[in-house]
Design an enzyme around this catalytic site. Structure first.
Site, PDB file in Angstrom:
ATOM      1  N   LYS A 119       0.808  -1.220   0.000  1.00  0.00           N
ATOM      2  CA  LYS A 119       0.000   0.000   0.000  1.00  0.00           C
ATOM      3  C   LYS A 119       0.838   1.265   0.000  1.00  0.00           C
ATOM      4  CE  LYS A 119      -4.302  -1.984   1.322  1.00  0.00           C
ATOM      5  NZ  LYS A 119      -5.484  -2.117   2.064  1.00  0.00           N
ATOM      6  N   LYS A 209      -5.349  -9.732  -6.021  1.00  0.00           N
ATOM      7  CA  LYS A 209      -6.555 -10.149  -5.300  1.00  0.00           C
ATOM      8  C   LYS A 209      -7.681  -9.157  -5.544  1.00  0.00           C
ATOM      9  CE  LYS A 209      -6.749  -7.924  -0.852  1.00  0.00           C
ATOM     10  NZ  LYS A 209      -7.768  -7.998   0.153  1.00  0.00           N
ATOM     11  N   LYS A 212     -11.409  -4.027  -2.427  1.00  0.00           N
ATOM     12  CA  LYS A 212     -12.269  -2.855  -2.537  1.00  0.00           C
ATOM     13  C   LYS A 212     -11.462  -1.583  -2.710  1.00  0.00           C
ATOM     14  CE  LYS A 212     -13.661  -3.676   2.189  1.00  0.00           C
ATOM     15  NZ  LYS A 212     -12.522  -3.307   3.034  1.00  0.00           N
TER      16      LYS A 212
HETATM   17  P1  ADP Z   1     -10.039  -5.188   0.737  1.00  0.00           P
HETATM   18  O1  ADP Z   1      -8.690  -5.633   0.300  1.00  0.00           O
HETATM   19  O2  ADP Z   1     -11.072  -5.505  -0.239  1.00  0.00           O
HETATM   20  O3  ADP Z   1     -10.020  -3.738   1.176  1.00  0.00           O
HETATM   21  P2  ADP Z   1     -10.035  -5.859   3.475  1.00  0.00           P
HETATM   22  O4  ADP Z   1      -8.561  -5.723   3.519  1.00  0.00           O
HETATM   23  O5  ADP Z   1     -10.856  -4.847   4.172  1.00  0.00           O
HETATM   24  O6  ADP Z   1     -10.463  -6.015   1.975  1.00  0.00           O
HETATM   25  O7  ADP Z   1     -10.437  -7.299   3.980  1.00  0.00           O
HETATM   26  C1  ADP Z   1     -11.598  -7.645   4.726  1.00  0.00           C
HETATM   27  C2  ADP Z   1     -11.577  -9.131   4.936  1.00  0.00           C
HETATM   28  O8  ADP Z   1     -11.870  -9.789   3.716  1.00  0.00           O
HETATM   29  C3  ADP Z   1     -10.238  -9.685   5.395  1.00  0.00           C
HETATM   30  O9  ADP Z   1     -10.426 -10.757   6.277  1.00  0.00           O
HETATM   31  C4  ADP Z   1      -9.616 -10.144   4.128  1.00  0.00           C
HETATM   32  O10 ADP Z   1      -8.647 -11.135   4.323  1.00  0.00           O
HETATM   33  C5  ADP Z   1     -10.824 -10.668   3.358  1.00  0.00           C
HETATM   34  N1  ADP Z   1     -10.582 -10.519   1.937  1.00  0.00           N
HETATM   35  C6  ADP Z   1     -10.337  -9.364   1.284  1.00  0.00           C
HETATM   36  N2  ADP Z   1     -10.168  -9.570  -0.023  1.00  0.00           N
HETATM   37  C7  ADP Z   1     -10.311 -10.905  -0.197  1.00  0.00           C
HETATM   38  C8  ADP Z   1     -10.248 -11.746  -1.337  1.00  0.00           C
HETATM   39  N3  ADP Z   1     -10.011 -11.244  -2.539  1.00  0.00           N
HETATM   40  N4  ADP Z   1     -10.450 -13.058  -1.171  1.00  0.00           N
HETATM   41  C9  ADP Z   1     -10.690 -13.570   0.058  1.00  0.00           C
HETATM   42  N5  ADP Z   1     -10.773 -12.832   1.179  1.00  0.00           N
HETATM   43  C10 ADP Z   1     -10.574 -11.513   1.058  1.00  0.00           C
END
Ligand code: ADP
Ligand code: TRP
Length: 343
Positions: A119, A209, A212
């Site tokens: 990040k 991955k 959001k």
């Molecule tokens: P993002 O990367 O979308 O901002 P967060 O970091 O807020 O998501 O993650 C929220 C939860 O969702 C965490 O437990 C994270 O490991 C899970 N998570 C986020 N993206 C994925 C993904 N692509 N596949 C599986 N789990 C995910």
């Protein structure tokens, strides 16, 4: 307070997507529904984590409420006394424990965190916040305050979970048994089964991955997407020119991601999905079936979201925040005493 605690949080910096849903939300909701006799289940909104990278602050309140409603729409029972929902910033012990833990945390170990490196990549030092650097310490406080043993998170968060274990052990070695140490990540994986450590990939760039934080959102299926939007994203998902369906993450990451998603959304094993699709020479039917199944999922989720009783939710939230302040306060006091801040 004596039941083992299972805890997770989802940041409120945008709409949640199907990666969050399958990776983090469903595993804990399944537990809340089926095993709350054995466990205390904490599902919270880490609102202080939301702006470790820049956000539109005028949207934060709405985003926090959206997350909470998403938990309920995804099936979190509100009438279960062993299930707690709360907002991190409403429980000041999270911030206080973080400041204490900071002084037992090395700059080196924080600099090595993959999420921090990802990040902050390409940003000038002045634009990288100390909040982003410190993110894992606040996350460790979130976990340790409640003595959580199981923390379902997606694969990207496992390094932070390891850090929570390290810092708990470090302080326990120095000051005696202050914290319950979360279970080793491997044990957590076997406890949660297939959904733990999941990493759904972005549909347009299957090498990264689904997140959001992605600016375009082209390859991200949000829980609020209409059936049409979701279908468009899935039908135009990036695949490859090999032209035969195989589960091969190295050479066919896009198709492999679609197969994994189909297994998740239709609640089948990957083997079952493969027995239907492996060797097929066209990607179309796979995409079509996946689009239909995802549209059904979104449709029933969105209907449930409309039905969420806001008043009931607020009442539960406030009662739980009160009770969690008491639980967290007990841990904080133990730590304050150990480090000499209280007698
Ligand atoms: P993002 O990367 O979308 O901002 P967060 O970091 O807020 O998501 O993650 C929220 C939860 O969702 C965490 O437990 C994270 O490991 C899970 N998570 C986020 N993206 C994925 C993904 N692509 N596949 C599986 N789990 C995910
Ligand atoms: N860091 C987690 C994420 O990005 C969110 C989070 C904050 C969390 N504190 C937590 C998850 C404590 C589990 C436990 O998804």
């Amino acid at each position: 307070m004596n039941k083992p605690v299972i805890l997770t949080g989802l940041r409120a910096n945008n709409d949640l997507h199907i990666g969050n849903y399958f990776g983090a939300l469903l595993p804990i909701i399944d537990l809340a529904k089926n095993r709350s006799a054995e466990f205390q289940v904490n599902l919270f909104v880490p609102d202080l984590h939301s702006f470790t990278t820049p956000i539109d602050h005028t949207a934060l309140q709405a985003s926090i409420m959206n997350n909470l409603k998403t938990y309920v729409a995804a099936g979190l029972p509100l009438d279960n006394p062993s299930v707690y929902i709360y907002r991190q910033s409403y429980i000041p012990a999270h911030s206080e424990l973080t400041v204490i833990l900071d002084s037992f945390t090395g700059m080196g170990e924080m600099s090595r965190m993959t999420q921090f490196k990802d990040k902050s990549a390409g940003l000038n030092d002045e634009r990288i916040s100390v909040g982003l650097f410190n993110y894992p310490v606040l996350m460790a406080a979130d976990i340790l305050l409640y003595g959580a043993q199981y923390v379902p998170v997606g694969e990207d968060q496992t390094q932070h979970l390891e850090f929570a274990r390290d810092i708990a052990e470090r302080l326990n070695n120095r000051f005696g048994e202050l914290f319950i140490v979360p279970k080793p990540v491997k044990q957590q994986h076997s406890f949660f089964g297939k959904d733990q450590g999941l990493r759904i990939k972005d549909l347009s760039d299957p090498l990264k991955k689904m997140s959001k934080s992605d600016e375009t959102g082209k390859g991200v299926v949000f829980m609020s997407d209409s059936s049409d939007t979701a279908t468009k994203k899935i039908m135009s998902a990036t695949t490859d020119s090999i032209g035969v369906i195989n589960y091969d993450k190295d050479n066919q990451p896009g198709v492999s991601n679609l197969l994994e998603l189909l297994a998740l959304v239709s609640n089948e094993s990957l083997e079952d999905v493969l027995s239907r699709y492996k060797g097929q020479a066209s990607y179309g039917p796979l995409k079509t079936e996946l689009s239909q199944k995802i549209s059904e999922l979104l449709g029933s989720f969105q209907a449930a979201y409309q039905e969420v009783d806001d008043e009931l939710l607020m009442r539960k939230l406030q009662a739980d925040e009160h009770e969690m302040s008491v639980q967290a306060g007990q841990t904080l006091l133990r730590v304050q005493k150990a480090v000499g801040l209280r007698s």
